[in-house]
Design an enzyme around this catalytic site. Structure first.
Site, PDB file in Angstrom:
ATOM      1  N   GLU A  98       0.648  -1.407   0.026  1.00  9.82           N
ATOM      2  CA  GLU A  98      -0.118  -0.056  -0.196  1.00  9.82           C
ATOM      3  C   GLU A  98       0.656   1.397  -0.069  1.00  9.82           C
ATOM      4  O   GLU A  98       0.663   2.453  -1.019  1.00  9.82           O
ATOM      5  CB  GLU A  98      -0.889  -0.102   0.811  1.00  9.82           C
ATOM      6  N   GLU A 110      -1.378  -2.604 -10.449  1.00 10.34           N
ATOM      7  CA  GLU A 110      -0.824  -3.408  -9.512  1.00 10.34           C
ATOM      8  C   GLU A 110       0.210  -4.758  -9.594  1.00 10.34           C
ATOM      9  O   GLU A 110       0.981  -5.019  -8.706  1.00 10.34           O
ATOM     10  CB  GLU A 110      -2.054  -4.690  -9.331  1.00 10.34           C
TER      11      GLU A 110
HETATM   12  N1  PHE Z   1      -5.910  -1.691  -4.482  1.00  8.32           N
HETATM   13  C1  PHE Z   1      -5.748  -2.333  -3.243  1.00  8.32           C
HETATM   14  C2  PHE Z   1      -4.757  -3.099  -3.153  1.00  8.32           C
HETATM   15  O1  PHE Z   1      -4.329  -4.184  -4.285  1.00  8.32           O
HETATM   16  C3  PHE Z   1      -6.740  -3.477  -3.616  1.00  8.32           C
HETATM   17  C4  PHE Z   1      -8.754  -3.521  -3.589  1.00  8.32           C
HETATM   18  C5  PHE Z   1      -8.890  -2.925  -4.408  1.00  8.32           C
HETATM   19  C6  PHE Z   1      -8.483  -2.801  -2.111  1.00  8.32           C
HETATM   20  C7  PHE Z   1     -10.745  -2.900  -4.355  1.00  8.32           C
HETATM   21  C8  PHE Z   1     -10.580  -2.555  -2.563  1.00  8.32           C
HETATM   22  C9  PHE Z   1     -10.462  -2.607  -3.289  1.00  8.32           C
HETATM   23  O2  PHE Z   1      -4.092  -2.221  -2.051  1.00  8.32           O
HETATM   24 ZN    ZN Z   2      -2.722  -3.009  -4.919  1.00  9.12          ZN
END
Ligand code: PHE
Ligand code: ZN
Length: 857
Positions: free
Chosen positions: A302, A324
């Site tokens: 994060e 991602e």
């Molecule tokens: N973007 C977040 C992550 O990969 C994942 C996530 C997606 C969380 C959708 C909540 C809703 O770190």
């Molecule tokens: Zn992510």
């Protein structure tokens, strides 16, 4: 919910928005059942779009109270409004739009948008949750500067947070108003708000340019003793990103909030990360080593998004892997640096081979850059995350660490503050390294797992070794006749003395000269490409590599291949542990120069789902029994070695989540497992360890052993004791549920039903659902696939129950059923019938509809 024909969104239909949003000012008057959101947007027409094109705002489950343009209230004839959209025609080129809507956080069980968790308010906006908060162009290419006012009852909400910096905080007759301002432009999916009765653990970090950043971790008061490790991991992540990528943090404050009810692991909202409490809270008594490692990885993930995702974001959701895949690669590199690189690689390859390869081989297979979706929430997949990370890793291998860093520097320099595509990412790598990656980009466009066939031939008269490689990639939904992929092949030649030569080549046909007799070839070292390798190797050769390959990953891989062959032999009723295998494993267990974490993996049999991925058709019951037979054979043959190993490692020490301690505990506990599988003496030792453990890693390992290797009565007693000890701690109770629901011995359909009816179970909490239903369907394969289909029925009942209440979780639970075509006919038919019954059951959420309908094609 679903209207007759849910719309498919296509990458090829992408167009820029008609309006940009320069600034966004939000006012939340928070009340659990009646929250008013007032929004003020400064809009500017996009000159690239046709003049007079309308303003299009997304909205979902909102009650519109009023809308005004440049101070003038609009009447119902001035706009058009449907379930999903507010469209305003005749807009001036520049305008201030003001809207007011009502939402109901208390009723929001989807955990998407603004909702209540425990006594707090929180938000989740990725991917399309912001439209459940206010009318907005809810798409990542619209980036805006946000100011947020939160107005709430002061007593119930001592903490009121949003993105950026706190500007004002005032109190008036029990009502508190705070204002936050985030100077960085961001898309709406990165917005966050949290309010409630929380306590904070504070720390600080000095960045490479000497700025001090306040770090704050907000939790419910009973969890304040579980905050140290996440803060420590956060500081290490911040330093690592400076050292490895030259990336510095960019606000004066970085906040994390732990929330119990959360659909995913965590969320990278700008300056205000929201975490599933299971991915951030830990102390030695309640969290296992695995949890500590998960926390370290997710905190880093994060945090790293601040650059890969937030500063440079995605143009549209087809680019999801841009943030991602890259960020998973970054967090994996970080974890590798913090712990053992080889072990991290083994874990990631295992995840690829079980979950991602299965996805690639099923009806939901899609490229790393998909070309269409019905519901974007269904695309937070193993392919986007894990395969996406593997693709970035291959670029790193091809360009080398230095070349890759040049590319990432250029990427950040060119695209800071922009919403871009995967094409731009690869483009920066190309320019910085003066290389043409056109062919490499097939990895983003083609779904499916490439299969590489390898053959070697040795000519003893010439002392040459010839290696031939051929690849093909199976068809996937909507894609046939795939083109060959660019494969980084890292390989080693291992002479009889265990010497290793490492070279990197492209696939084709190679001749190596001056190769001594009996040289073994070690292919795709370090899992250098995410492919399936077909290469004939004898048992002797595999045993040799397990002991001698200098590539730790391929040592493990050789061992897994060997064990797979044993399990296959056991299924044919023909397995016996050979003397040479026993001798080799004995040497391994007794070796002292190996990292115990790696040794643990070398001794671990592939899981049932791993075995399943290597068999066709899948016979879960047969796999289970065959695997058990091999476990017992190893346990019996090596009992005294495992016992001695356990005794050697079972020492008193204060718990610390360091690599060396975790490694030793993992070896100790796998030894105890085999010992307990072999004898009552081992079970007794597990009983001892269960009662006297001073940390959750040891206690949970012992409980697992008692449940799976002990007598039923013993198992039940331990489970009861454990519940008595930990019933006050919901995160520990999740683990207690998982041990039972995921157990082949205990986790029968009837037993799992009793867990669902247990007072600690909660249908509104995704962690509980995953701990019981997820563990049952993904781990207790022999019971989930029981012959009468009762396991499938249990799952489908859960899915239908969650279909509307929490569509994201409902759709995720479907995964094991989507694999129906690969099972034995009897199971396959029953699974298919259950999928059909879902489709017939009436009003489905888009999420569930997409997965079920695609699975039945
Ligand atoms: N973007 C977040 C992550 O990969 C994942 C996530 C997606 C969380 C959708 C909540 C809703 O770190
Ligand atoms: Zn992510």
């Amino acid at each position: 919910m679903l209207d007759a024909q849910p719309k498919t969104t296509q990458l090829s239909e992408y167009t820029e928005p008609n309006f940009w949003v320069e600034t966004t000012e939000l006012t939340f008057e928070l009340q659990p059942e009646n929250t008013i959101v007032s929004t003020r947007l400064q809009l500017k027409r996009n000159p690239k779009r046709p003049a007079n094109s309308p303003l299009e705002l997304d909205g979902d489950e909102l009650e519109l109270i009023s809308v005004a343009v440049n101070g003038k209230q609009l009447g119902v004839n001035d706009y058009s409004l449907d379930e999903e959209c507010l469209v305003i025609h005749n807009m001036p080129d520049e305008a201030v739009l003001e809207t007011k809507v009502r939402v109901n956080p208390a009723q929001n069980t989807t955990l998407d948008g603004l909702y209540r968790s425990g006594g707090m308010y929180c938000t989740q906006c990725e991917a399309q949750g912001f439209r459940r908060i206010t009318y907005y162009p809810d798409r990542p290419d619209v980036m805006s500067v946000f100011t947020t006012h939160i107005v709430a009852d002061a007593e119930g909400n001592p903490v009121m947070l949003s993105n950026g910096n706190l500007i004002t905080d005032s109190l008036d007759q029990g009502v508190r108003t705070v204002t936050w301002h985030d100077p960085h432009k961001k898309p709406s999916y990165l917005f966050a708000l949290v309010a409630g009765d929380l306590v904070v653990k504070e720390d600080s970090f000095t960045t490479m340019s000497g700025r001090e950043v306040a770090l704050k971790l907000y939790v419910e008061s009973q969890n304040i003793d579980k905050t140290d490790y996440a803060l420590d991991a956060l500081k290490r992540s911040m330093r690592w990103d400076e050292e490895t990528y030259g990336r510095e943090y960019d606000l004066d404050i970085f906040m994390i909030v732990a929330v119990d009810d959360f659909n995913m692991g965590a969320m990278e909202n700008k300056g205000l990360n929201v975490f599933n409490s299971s991915c951030v809270l830990a102390n030695p008594a309640t969290a296992t080593d695995a949890t500590y490692q998960r926390i370290e990885g997710i905190v880093a993930h994060e945090y790293f998004h601040n650059w890969t995702g937030n500063r440079v974001t995605c143009r549209d959701w087809f680019q999801l892997s841009l943030k991602e895949g890259f960020t998973v690669f970054r967090d994996a590199s970080f974890s590798a640096d913090m712990n053992s690189a080889v072990v991290k690689r083994i874990e990631d390859a295992t995840l690829m081979r079980t979950a991602q390869f299965a996805e690639d081989a099923g009806p939901m297979a899609h490229p790393v850059q998909p070309d269409s979706y019905i519901e974007i929430s269904n695309f937070y997949t193993m392919t986007i995350y894990e395969k996406g990370a593997e693709v970035v890793r291959m670029l790193h291998k091809i360009l080398g660490a230095e070349g890759f860093r040049k590319g990432s520097d250029l990427y950040f320099e060119r695209h800071d503050g922009q919403a871009v595509t995967i094409h731009e990412f690869v483009g920066a790598m190309e320019t910085a390294n003066n290389i043409d990656l056109t062919l490499f980009k097939r990895w983003y466009k083609q779904a499916g797992t490439p299969v590489v066939e390898a053959q070697t031939q040795y000519d003893s008269s010439k002392q040459t070794l010839t290696l031939s490689l051929r690849q093909h990639c199976p068809d996937t939904p909507g894609q046939t006749n795939k083109k060959p992929m660019w494969l980084p092949v890292q390989l080693g030649l291992i002479a009889e003395d265990g010497q290793n030569i490492n070279i990197q080549v492209e696939p084709a046909h190679f001749v190596f000269s001056n190769v001594p007799e009996n040289t073994r070839v070690s292919l795709f070292c370090d899992f250098s490409a995410p492919i399936k390798l077909e290469y004939e190797q004898s048992t002797d050769e595999l045993l040799f590599l397990l002991e001698h390959d200098s590539d730790g990953f391929n040592r493990w891989d050789a061992g897994q291949k060997l064990m797979l062959s044993w399990i296959e032999q056991a299924r044919q009723g023909q397995f016996e542990l050979s003397d040479s295998a026993k001798a080799g494993l004995t040497r391994l267990i007794n070796s002292t120069d190996l990292d115990p974490a790696l040794l643990t993996y070398l001794l671990k049999l592939p899981s049932e789902s791993y075995v399943a991925e290597f068999s066709a058709p899948i016979d879960p019951v047969g796999i289970h029994h065959a695997r058990e037979q091999v476990v017992n054979a190893l346990a019996n043959a090596l009992e005294s070695e495992f016992k001695a190993c356990y005794k050697r490692l079972n020492i008193q020490q204060d718990y610390a989540p360091t690599h060396s301690q975790m490694a030793a505990r993992s070896l100790k506990n796998i030894s105890l497992y085999y010992w307990a599988m072999a004898s009552a003496e081992g079970i007794n030792q597990a009983q001892q360890q269960f009662q006297h453990a001073d940390n959750m890693t040891d206690q949970m390992a012992a409980l697992n052993i008692l449940v799976n290797a002990g007598e039923k009565a013993q198992a039940q007693a331990a489970l009861n004791d454990f519940y008595q000890q930990w019933q006050h701690d919901s995160l520990v109770i999740n683990q207690w549920f998982t041990v039972q629901a995921g157990s082949a011995v205990l986790g029968t359909v009837a037993y799992v039903q009793t867990l669902i009816e247990h007072s600690a179970f909660d249908w509104r909490n995704p962690n509980k659902i995953r701990a019981v239903i997820g563990a049952f369907t993904n781990q207790s394969l022999v019971n989930f696939h029981q012959a009468d289909g009762a396991g499938y029925k249990l799952l489908v009942d859960a899915i239908l129950r969650l279909n509307k209440a929490n569509p994201q979780i409902a759709a995720r639970l479907l995964t094991p059923l989507t694999r129906w075509k690969r099972l034995l006919p009897q199971q396959s038919n029953l699974m298919k019938q259950q999928l059909e019954s879902i489709l017939k059951s009436g009003e489905l959420s888009k999420d569930v509809y997409e997965v079920v309908s695609k699975s039945l094609i």
